[in-house]
Write an enzyme that holds these catalytic residues in place. Structure first.
Site, PDB file in Angstrom:
ATOM      1  N   LEU A  20       0.829  -1.205   0.000  1.00 20.81           N
ATOM      2  CA  LEU A  20       0.000   0.000   0.000  1.00 20.81           C
ATOM      3  C   LEU A  20       0.860   1.251   0.000  1.00 20.81           C
ATOM      4  O   LEU A  20       0.590   2.209  -0.732  1.00 20.81           O
ATOM      5  CB  LEU A  20      -0.939   0.008   1.203  1.00 20.81           C
ATOM      6  CG  LEU A  20      -1.879   1.214   1.302  1.00 20.81           C
ATOM      7  CD1 LEU A  20      -2.788   1.314   0.077  1.00 20.81           C
ATOM      8  CD2 LEU A  20      -2.710   1.151   2.579  1.00 20.81           C
ATOM      9  N   THR A  43       9.889   6.109   4.597  1.00 23.28           N
ATOM     10  CA  THR A  43      10.210   5.599   5.929  1.00 23.28           C
ATOM     11  C   THR A  43      10.301   4.079   5.912  1.00 23.28           C
ATOM     12  O   THR A  43       9.602   3.398   5.168  1.00 23.28           O
ATOM     13  CB  THR A  43       9.156   6.001   6.982  1.00 23.28           C
ATOM     14  OG1 THR A  43       7.976   5.212   6.808  1.00 23.28           O
ATOM     15  CG2 THR A  43       8.808   7.467   6.894  1.00 23.28           C
ATOM     16  N   LYS A  49      15.831  -1.387   2.961  1.00 22.07           N
ATOM     17  CA  LYS A  49      14.453  -1.219   2.492  1.00 22.07           C
ATOM     18  C   LYS A  49      14.233   0.182   1.933  1.00 22.07           C
ATOM     19  O   LYS A  49      13.539   0.378   0.933  1.00 22.07           O
ATOM     20  CB  LYS A  49      13.474  -1.488   3.633  1.00 22.07           C
ATOM     21  CG  LYS A  49      13.163  -2.949   3.864  1.00 22.07           C
ATOM     22  CD  LYS A  49      12.279  -3.496   2.753  1.00 22.07           C
ATOM     23  CE  LYS A  49      11.823  -4.904   3.055  1.00 22.07           C
ATOM     24  NZ  LYS A  49      11.028  -5.471   1.939  1.00 22.07           N
ATOM     25  N   SER A 182      -7.183   3.119   7.993  1.00 19.72           N
ATOM     26  CA  SER A 182      -7.930   2.221   8.867  1.00 19.72           C
ATOM     27  C   SER A 182      -8.042   0.853   8.191  1.00 19.72           C
ATOM     28  O   SER A 182      -7.190   0.475   7.391  1.00 19.72           O
ATOM     29  CB  SER A 182      -9.304   2.824   9.175  1.00 19.72           C
ATOM     30  OG  SER A 182     -10.039   1.988  10.040  1.00 19.72           O
ATOM     31  N   TYR A 205      -4.563  -6.422  16.169  1.00 21.96           N
ATOM     32  CA  TYR A 205      -4.471  -5.615  14.947  1.00 21.96           C
ATOM     33  C   TYR A 205      -5.804  -4.931  14.653  1.00 21.96           C
ATOM     34  O   TYR A 205      -5.868  -3.719  14.422  1.00 21.96           O
ATOM     35  CB  TYR A 205      -4.045  -6.469  13.752  1.00 21.96           C
ATOM     36  CG  TYR A 205      -4.010  -5.677  12.469  1.00 21.96           C
ATOM     37  CD1 TYR A 205      -2.909  -4.883  12.163  1.00 21.96           C
ATOM     38  CD2 TYR A 205      -5.086  -5.682  11.580  1.00 21.96           C
ATOM     39  CE1 TYR A 205      -2.879  -4.123  10.998  1.00 21.96           C
ATOM     40  CE2 TYR A 205      -5.068  -4.926  10.421  1.00 21.96           C
ATOM     41  CZ  TYR A 205      -3.963  -4.158  10.138  1.00 21.96           C
ATOM     42  OH  TYR A 205      -3.940  -3.392   8.995  1.00 21.96           O
ATOM     43  N   LYS A 209      -6.992  -0.770  14.751  1.00 23.82           N
ATOM     44  CA  LYS A 209      -7.655  -0.008  13.697  1.00 23.82           C
ATOM     45  C   LYS A 209      -8.966   0.610  14.195  1.00 23.82           C
ATOM     46  O   LYS A 209      -9.366   1.686  13.739  1.00 23.82           O
ATOM     47  CB  LYS A 209      -7.887  -0.892  12.475  1.00 23.82           C
ATOM     48  CG  LYS A 209      -6.589  -1.315  11.784  1.00 23.82           C
ATOM     49  CD  LYS A 209      -5.761  -0.112  11.359  1.00 23.82           C
ATOM     50  CE  LYS A 209      -4.485  -0.485  10.665  1.00 23.82           C
ATOM     51  NZ  LYS A 209      -3.703   0.684  10.208  1.00 23.82           N
ATOM     52  N   SER A 241      -0.910  -8.360   0.407  1.00 23.00           N
ATOM     53  CA  SER A 241      -0.026  -7.710   1.379  1.00 23.00           C
ATOM     54  C   SER A 241       1.282  -8.480   1.477  1.00 23.00           C
ATOM     55  O   SER A 241       1.283  -9.697   1.663  1.00 23.00           O
ATOM     56  CB  SER A 241      -0.706  -7.663   2.752  1.00 23.00           C
ATOM     57  OG  SER A 241       0.190  -7.253   3.752  1.00 23.00           O
TER      58      SER A 241
END
EC number: 1.1.1.270
Length: 346
Positions: A20, A43, A49, A182, A205, A209, A241
């Site tokens: 994402l 970041t 990375k 979210s 998790y 959210k 993901s």
């Protein structure tokens, strides 16, 4: 360095190396006017990375976009489960930038231990659509704390980013936009007000959210009135993901992908599958004129054509959550007041 003027924009994307995160960068560069000079602040927790994602974004810009404006990169090595690291990020941003136009809070850390394959099989056979939309078979560890003695998922996804915003409001004031990511799974049932740091929750998790939802509704009006900052709440839908690949082999990955496409074909608007489609709502809120009083959702039709939908949110307890987070900010201001750090150490 790009000069600060009306034709320059600075965007900070947390979790840029995620599917994402990198697609937010792609869409932002694509949808801003091509002549805009852009500084992207990437970041990650690690320097390799950072280098990888900068290379990928730069390559995308050069090969896919016909931009005439300058594109520059900066980076932060930040771990939101480490308050000294968060403070370090603040020092670096404060030293180098006079303004930040867009902040995408794409924190999505979980303490997953795997997949309960027996439960997954039963759930998908019993109700395939529900099983691939609101799965309950992903197992999470309970009671995991950070080295700061906070609930790790709470700190990573909620308080760490919230504290950074607390410190850099002056960079966002007068027109900056904050976009909190979210989840489709942020149901009120996943949060207990007796366990705000999610230490007793088997769904930490999802609970984090839900906290993000409540935090947004407890703070967006004040940010607008006192600082001129616009804050938005978005939901990217379901997409592939990178973080969950380690729990899948080739067979289970492609089986999952097939089920996602079938769910979309049979009418699920939430199965975007593509990270680029998932990034629609975040970037539209950054650049458009969406409502701050609803959750803006990335969705798609049966053929994968993207559009937006809008979700009302149960805001019960939002004032309590914002008060709790402000109290924690004050406590950590005192704890960190003599701390001097350097974010450039990998």
């Amino acid at each position: 360095m790009i000069k600060d003027n009306d034709n320059s924009k600075v965007a900070l994307i947390t979790g840029t190396s995620s599917n994402l995160g990198i697609n937010i960068a792609y869409r932002l560069l694509e949808q801003l006017p091509s002549s805009t000079n852009v500084t992207l602040i990437v970041t990650s927790r690690t320097l390799p990375k950072v280098k990888e994602v900068i290379t990928n974004i730069n390559q995308y810009s050069k090969t896919k976009l016909n931009r005439t404006g300058q594109l520059e990169f900066d980076y932060l090595l930040v771990d939101f489960t480490d308050m000294v690291s968060v403070l370090s990020a603040y020092y670096d941003l404060n030293k180098k930038f006079k303004k930040i136009d867009y902040l995408f809070v794409n924190a999505a850390q979980g303490v997953y231990s795997g997949i309960d394959w027996v439960a997954a099989t039963k759930e998908i056979c019993r109700n395939p659509m529900e099983g691939v939309t609101n799965p309950t078979y992903k197992t999470q560890r309970v009671g995991v704390k950070s080295n700061d003695n906070m609930g790790l998922v709470f700190q990573a996804n909620v308080f760490g980013p919230y504290y950074l915003i607390h410190k850099i409001k002056h960079l966002l004031q007068k027109g900056g936009r904050i976009i909190w990511i979210s989840s489709l799974m942020s149901n009120p049932k996943y949060l207990s007000f007796n366990d705000l740091q999610l230490l007793k929750s088997p769904e930490s998790y999802e609970g984090s959210k839900r906290l993000v939802d409540l935090m947004h509704f407890g703070t967006f009006k004040q940010l607008q009135s006192e600082y001129g900052i616009e804050q938005y709440l978005v939901q990217p839908g379901i997409f592939t993901s990178f973080s969950f690949f380690k729990f899948l082999n080739v067979f289970t990955y492609y089986s999952m992908l097939m089920l996602f496409y079938l769910a979309r074909l049979f009418g699920s608007p939430s199965h975007n599958i593509s990270g680029f489609i998932a990034a629609n709502a975040p970037v539209t809120c950054a650049l458009g004129n969406e409502s701050q009083s609803v959750k803006v959702c990335s969705v798609s039709n049966r053929t994968g054509k993207e559009y937006l939908s809008y979700q009302e949110v149960d805001t019960t307890g939002s004032a309590d959550i914002s008060a709790y987070l402000e109290k924690l900010c004050h406590e950590w201001d005192l704890t960190l007041k003599d701390q001097i750090v350097n974010t450039r150490q990998p």
